[in-house]
Design a protein around this motif. Sequence first.
Motif, PDB file in Angstrom:
ATOM      1  N   UNK A  10     -10.192   1.976  15.711  1.00  0.00           N
ATOM      2  CA  UNK A  10      -9.688   2.168  13.935  1.00  0.00           C
ATOM      3  C   UNK A  10      -9.968   1.863  13.187  1.00  0.00           C
ATOM      4  N   UNK A  11      -9.098   0.657  12.862  1.00  0.00           N
ATOM      5  CA  UNK A  11      -8.293  -0.053  12.480  1.00  0.00           C
ATOM      6  C   UNK A  11      -7.616   0.334  11.931  1.00  0.00           C
ATOM      7  N   UNK A  56      -5.183  -7.675  12.623  1.00  0.00           N
ATOM      8  CA  UNK A  56      -5.825  -7.371  12.362  1.00  0.00           C
ATOM      9  C   UNK A  56      -5.435  -7.169  10.674  1.00  0.00           C
ATOM     10  N   UNK A  57      -4.517  -7.189  10.325  1.00  0.00           N
ATOM     11  CA  UNK A  57      -4.074  -7.560   8.467  1.00  0.00           C
ATOM     12  C   UNK A  57      -5.114  -7.869   8.052  1.00  0.00           C
ATOM     13  N   UNK A  58      -5.723  -9.938   8.820  1.00  0.00           N
ATOM     14  CA  UNK A  58      -7.034 -10.349   8.297  1.00  0.00           C
ATOM     15  C   UNK A  58      -7.927  -9.643   8.553  1.00  0.00           C
ATOM     16  N   UNK A  59      -8.686  -8.303   9.259  1.00  0.00           N
ATOM     17  CA  UNK A  59      -9.911  -8.272  10.069  1.00  0.00           C
ATOM     18  C   UNK A  59      -9.024  -6.773   8.462  1.00  0.00           C
ATOM     19  N   UNK A  60      -8.671  -6.363   7.948  1.00  0.00           N
ATOM     20  CA  UNK A  60      -9.411  -5.185   7.089  1.00  0.00           C
ATOM     21  C   UNK A  60      -8.936  -5.749   5.981  1.00  0.00           C
ATOM     22  N   UNK A  61      -8.641  -7.590   5.690  1.00  0.00           N
ATOM     23  CA  UNK A  61      -8.574  -7.927   4.332  1.00  0.00           C
ATOM     24  C   UNK A  61      -9.891  -8.633   4.091  1.00  0.00           C
ATOM     25  N   UNK A  62     -10.843  -8.620   5.359  1.00  0.00           N
ATOM     26  CA  UNK A  62     -11.941  -8.804   4.527  1.00  0.00           C
ATOM     27  C   UNK A  62     -13.264  -7.531   4.941  1.00  0.00           C
ATOM     28  N   UNK A  63     -12.537  -6.509   4.927  1.00  0.00           N
ATOM     29  CA  UNK A  63     -13.908  -5.323   5.332  1.00  0.00           C
ATOM     30  C   UNK A  63     -13.558  -4.832   4.293  1.00  0.00           C
ATOM     31  N   UNK A  82      -2.074  -9.333   0.155  1.00  0.00           N
ATOM     32  CA  UNK A  82      -0.960  -8.956  -0.281  1.00  0.00           C
ATOM     33  C   UNK A  82      -0.771  -7.406  -0.455  1.00  0.00           C
ATOM     34  N   UNK A  83      -2.143  -7.162  -0.859  1.00  0.00           N
ATOM     35  CA  UNK A  83      -1.875  -6.098  -1.799  1.00  0.00           C
ATOM     36  C   UNK A  83      -1.961  -5.241  -0.633  1.00  0.00           C
ATOM     37  N   UNK A  84      -2.590  -5.377   0.476  1.00  0.00           N
ATOM     38  CA  UNK A  84      -2.905  -4.667   1.484  1.00  0.00           C
ATOM     39  C   UNK A  84      -1.572  -4.282   1.777  1.00  0.00           C
ATOM     40  N   UNK A  85      -0.669  -5.612   2.913  1.00  0.00           N
ATOM     41  CA  UNK A  85       0.669  -5.336   3.278  1.00  0.00           C
ATOM     42  C   UNK A  85       1.812  -4.619   2.394  1.00  0.00           C
ATOM     43  N   UNK A 136      -9.880 -12.288  -4.826  1.00  0.00           N
ATOM     44  CA  UNK A 136      -8.881 -13.563  -4.041  1.00  0.00           C
ATOM     45  C   UNK A 136      -8.052 -12.804  -2.904  1.00  0.00           C
ATOM     46  N   UNK A 137      -8.976 -13.876  -2.098  1.00  0.00           N
ATOM     47  CA  UNK A 137      -8.156 -13.398  -0.643  1.00  0.00           C
ATOM     48  C   UNK A 137      -6.942 -12.519  -0.328  1.00  0.00           C
ATOM     49  N   UNK A 138      -6.119 -14.003  -0.718  1.00  0.00           N
ATOM     50  CA  UNK A 138      -4.422 -14.159  -0.811  1.00  0.00           C
ATOM     51  C   UNK A 138      -3.664 -12.788  -1.109  1.00  0.00           C
ATOM     52  N   UNK A 139      -4.153 -12.669  -2.601  1.00  0.00           N
ATOM     53  CA  UNK A 139      -4.164 -11.538  -4.105  1.00  0.00           C
ATOM     54  C   UNK A 139      -4.573 -10.020  -2.457  1.00  0.00           C
TER      55      UNK A 139
END
Length: 717
Positions: A285-286, A247-254, A224-227, A218-221
């Motif tokens: 470096x993300x 950056x948050x969007x990018x990292x979420x999909x990495x 949120x977990x990363x944040x 789940x992308x949204x979860x």
Amino acid sequence: MATFLLEVGTEELPADFVDEALEQWRSRIPQSLAAHYLNPESIEFYGTPRRLAVLIWGLPPRQPDQREDIKGPPAQAAFKDGKPTKAAEGFAQKQGVDLASLEIRATEKGDFVFARKMIVGKPTAEILTQLVPEWITNLEGRRFMRWADGDLRFPRPIRWLVTLLDSEVLPIELVNGSQSCRGDRLSQGHRVLHPQPVEIPHAEEYVRVLDAASIQVNVEKRRSLIERQVEEAAAQMGGVALINPDLLEEVTNLVEYPTAVVGKFDPEFLELPPEVIITEMESHQRYFPVLKQVGSSDLLPYFITVSNGDPDKANIIVAGNERVIRARLSDGKFFFNADRAHPLESYLPKLETVTFQADLGSVRAKVDRLCRVADQIADQLKVKKRQDIQRAALLCKADLVTQMVGEFPELQGVMGEKYARASGESEAVAVAIFEHYLPKGAGDRLPETLAGQVVGLADRLDTLVSIFGLGMLPTGSSDPFALRRAANAIVNITWAANLSLNLNHLIEQVTTDFAQSFQTVMKLSLEELRQQLQDFFLQRIRTLLQEDREVDYDLVNAVLGENDPEYAERALNDLLDVRDRALFLQSIRNDGTLEKIYETVNRSSRLAAQGDLNTTSLEPTSLVNPKLFQQPSEQAFYNALVKLVPQTQIARAKRDYRKLVNALADIAPTVSQFFDGPQSVLVMDSDPDIRRNRLNLLGLLRNHARVLADFGAIVKA
């Protein structure tokens, strides 16, 4: 009701494609199902770097049966003397219906024979088997590739497919040359934490099974977990995380199983400008930087990276990242010190080695043009002390050839400001060098100093004139020189700073200079170039008023005119005035005032169009002959116009359009008596002199209203 799962497993996808693909599916898959009369209860979309998935709940077992009415031959050809002809028999046979079931119906073209057919719905499994390959292969995006020996294109090779309708595997296959990928129930877990394949027994078990295999689909979860993890990690270090949304969007999909890990760097690197450290961390470096406190630009010597590896190996992960950031910041420190060893002005000759555009020469040549345009703008603004403007214009691009900006292009302007201070330039010059790039994107702040505003306007206007002059106009979504953004910035800066600029005059000056210098490469005539630029700016003004200022489209038409050169010229001559008139019109529509004068002005304008009075005259004494009046209502109208003249002149001179509208509201009852009162007149009198006299009365009223807007373009609410 059934649940269908599609998972497309791949090699690691580009981070931006995950969101793009899911967004396309959100739009297309519901439409695709609806087109086949399948209406699920809900649809869920999932994505990670290695998979795109859709889970469709509540699908019926088959399509509903459909009734279809098919038009046949004309009734008179299908039946003769009440009996079916061969035409009717052939039609019934072709459609597979009984001859007796044919119906005769009236249409716009006469009576025709119709057959009503029952189309039996297909099984949902059969429909999905047909649709799923289209859902996958119709995805669009950048950087698609081919692999193996086939022609199938996707951002990364497709390695597996999960195609479950409840617990049944649908026989779906993607063929790619000599290879193929067949639907299965086997998916893949986390590369490190669960390298074994995982079996999904039922579509509804997808999220649970993947979660057990260390995959948060789940992308949204996951976001949120990363944040939350990043914020908690920063708090443990006594600071707050700087979380850039992009950056948050990018990292979420990495990552598929995120773990926030804290690293540190030598405090001596904090001597670097924070922008350098932040840019290095975010862009290269993300990493998420750690600030001392909210709203501060002071950094703590920590960074937070989001690992996709084994949390138990966090120390090893941290050590590797610390080595990398140490090397990167060491480079940054070297660049910073080396750049500051020379005054900013000393970099100007190097700009001659940087090409702005092949036909337009170097960036140094652009700086010279920019300086001339800045002077022309300063002339218009009547700026007497312009040393800061001239100096900032000269130095605004110098940092492009510094080592730091060569390594971090996104720091252009930022480093120019700092190097200007280090070189002993004035604070106004340093700030203007940074500000002339503003706004860098939607929602970004605008330059606040006059020098920054003037240099920013000059830079963009030179680019627009130069690129348009080469015939390289933006088309559709293609705008490689960001010309739309440049024109938007010119308008927005002018509006925000309330700069009294005549854009038409500037366009005339700059295009003339361009034509003299680049006659051999110009693709347009001077007149064509000016017209293209004027049209382009008018379109940007229209868009900004409607979208950013939320002015109704018809009110924007009313101040810009619809194919009305007078209004177009007026708008470009005075950008502040066109803004003020549009916003004022919206305000009087909202408070109901516009409705009170609309009918009077519009009715007068429609009739006045049948006369020959120009659209600019306001003075009735030279255009209307009171000796031709036949009714007191004409004299009253004339007297009201005489009183209206000074009100309109004040309104135009001081842009006090409320005064004009109030005056128009006062004259409305008098005009109403002219049209419909006991002493009303027939405007289109048979006597040409009387007719023209009355049309001039109406034309003058129209002209007074035109000082505000073209009421003929306004749509009545």
